[in-house]
Design an enzyme around this catalytic site. Structure first.
Site, PDB file in Angstrom:
ATOM      1  CG  HIS A 129      -1.843  -1.107   1.356  1.00 50.95           C
ATOM      2  ND1 HIS A 129      -2.891  -1.298   0.495  1.00 50.95           N
ATOM      3  CD2 HIS A 129      -1.898  -2.126   2.247  1.00 50.95           C
ATOM      4  CE1 HIS A 129      -3.571  -2.382   0.856  1.00 50.95           C
ATOM      5  NE2 HIS A 129      -2.977  -2.905   1.916  1.00 50.95           N
TER       6      HIS A 129
HETATM    7  C1  BDR Z   1      -3.207   1.465   5.019  1.00 49.48           C
HETATM    8  O1  BDR Z   1      -3.592   1.211   6.379  1.00 49.48           O
HETATM    9  C2  BDR Z   1      -2.460   0.976   7.177  1.00 49.48           C
HETATM   10  O2  BDR Z   1      -2.663  -0.139   7.973  1.00 49.48           O
HETATM   11  C3  BDR Z   1      -1.302   0.781   6.235  1.00 49.48           C
HETATM   12  O3  BDR Z   1      -0.104   1.273   6.808  1.00 49.48           O
HETATM   13  C4  BDR Z   1      -1.697   1.554   5.007  1.00 49.48           C
HETATM   14  O4  BDR Z   1      -1.306   2.901   5.115  1.00 49.48           O
HETATM   15  C5  BDR Z   1      -3.785   0.385   4.121  1.00 49.48           C
HETATM   16  O5  BDR Z   1      -5.177   0.388   4.156  1.00 49.48           O
END
Ligand code: BDR
Ligand code: CA
Length: 303
Positions: A240
């Site tokens: 992500h």
């Molecule tokens: C996002 O949520 C967090 O848990 C991760 O770091 C990322 O930024 C993904 O949905």
């Protein structure tokens, strides 16, 4: 070199994004700002300093928001990022501390000092940015670009069927940012769920004779375990936060569409990001990603 402020809630994939950004000559990370999110603010700030130490890099860290704009008790996602936020791999108290200036003032001051120059990459809840634009609305027209990992515009959420983690953690903040006129690009689950770091990559990292690579392999293994629980047979984890950094390095990794985006603030769909044409500032929404090209680039840079 693009001057970049990286806003993080470190977090396993935030740590990967930090390493990727700091090893990329196209970007000059001038400061890291922290937010609560994957863990409490004390932990995300400490984790950011620990990651920098492990990587042997010196970048100033500015601590930011410790809670969402509007009430509510925050539950931290320990099942995804561990009790400490880094897969229970934090083995030290960092030597360095955060700067005395807070994240919100740091963001405002840098943007005003370098108009049309600063790219902000925000990969946690949008609380710091919302507070900055509320305190100094002028920054909306002075920032070069804001690249956000957050939202699920044309796809399902990862916390509820509608909402993505960074947005549901502070929906009011996200709504302020999306309607502020800041030049926002959303790198949401629409594209990040199409990037898969395969488990085999961790074997390669473990073969490297570097403490940092082993530390990253161990924490990412924890992250992959939680992916396996939620998506049996997936064989890896989504990248992500690194994809938001990737888009700052090379926008051709993604295809974008221009939309206005609003955030649902009430009811069962709270945290949902909805693309619409009813008016309001336009935002770039990433809809397609060249996953293989991006993954190869990321793996070539991470260590
Ligand atoms: C996002 O949520 C967090 O848990 C991760 O770091 C990322 O930024 C993904 O949905
Ligand atoms: Ca994050």
């Amino acid at each position: 070199m693009k001057p970049v402020i990286l806003d993080v809630d470190t977090g396993i994939d935030d740590a990967l994004a930090i390493a990727y950004a700091l090893n990329s000559p196209e970007l000059e990370v001038i400061g890291l700002t922290t937010c609560f999110g994957n863990a409490p603010i004390e932990s995300t700030t400490r984790n950011t300093l620990v990651v920098l130490e492990k990587l042997g890099k010196m970048v100033p860290v500015y601590a930011g928001a410790d809670k969402q704009l509007k009430g509510g008790l925050k539950k931290y996602p320990t099942h995804v990022h561990g009790e400490d936020g880094l897969g229970n791999q934090v083995d030290r108290t960092p030597e360095k501390r955060a700067e005395s200036e807070g994240a919100v003032d740091y963001i405002i001051n840098q943007v005003i000092k370098q108009p049309q120059e600063i790219t902000i990459i925000a990969v946690g809840p949008l609380t710091n940015l919302a507070l900055a634009v509320k305190k100094e609305p002028e920054i909306a027209s002075l920032v070069k670009e804001v690249i956000i990992m957050g939202g699920a515009v044309f796809t399902a959420g990862n916390v509820t069927p509608y909402s993505e983690a960074n947005i549901i953690t502070d929906p009011e903040a996200a709504d302020i940012v999306f309607s502020s006129g800041l030049p926002v690009t959303i790198v949401g689950l629409d594209v990040t769920m199409k990037t898969l770091l395969p488990r085999e990559a961790l074997t390669d990292w473990r073969d490297l004779k570097r403490d940092a690579a082993h530390f990253f392999a161990d924490m990412t293994s924890f992250y992959m375990q939680s992916y396996e629980t939620h998506h049996p047979g997936i064989g890896g984890c989504a990248l992500h936060d690194p994809l938001a950094v990737g888009v700052a390095i090379d926008p051709s990794f993604v295809k974008k569409e221009e939309w206005s985006v609003k955030v649902v603030l009430e009811g069962e769909e709270r945290g949902r990001t909805i693309a619409h044409t009813e008016g309001g500032p336009k935002i770039q929404v990433c809809t397609h990603v060249k996953s293989e090209t991006f993954l190869k680039h990321f793996l070539g840079r991470i260590f």
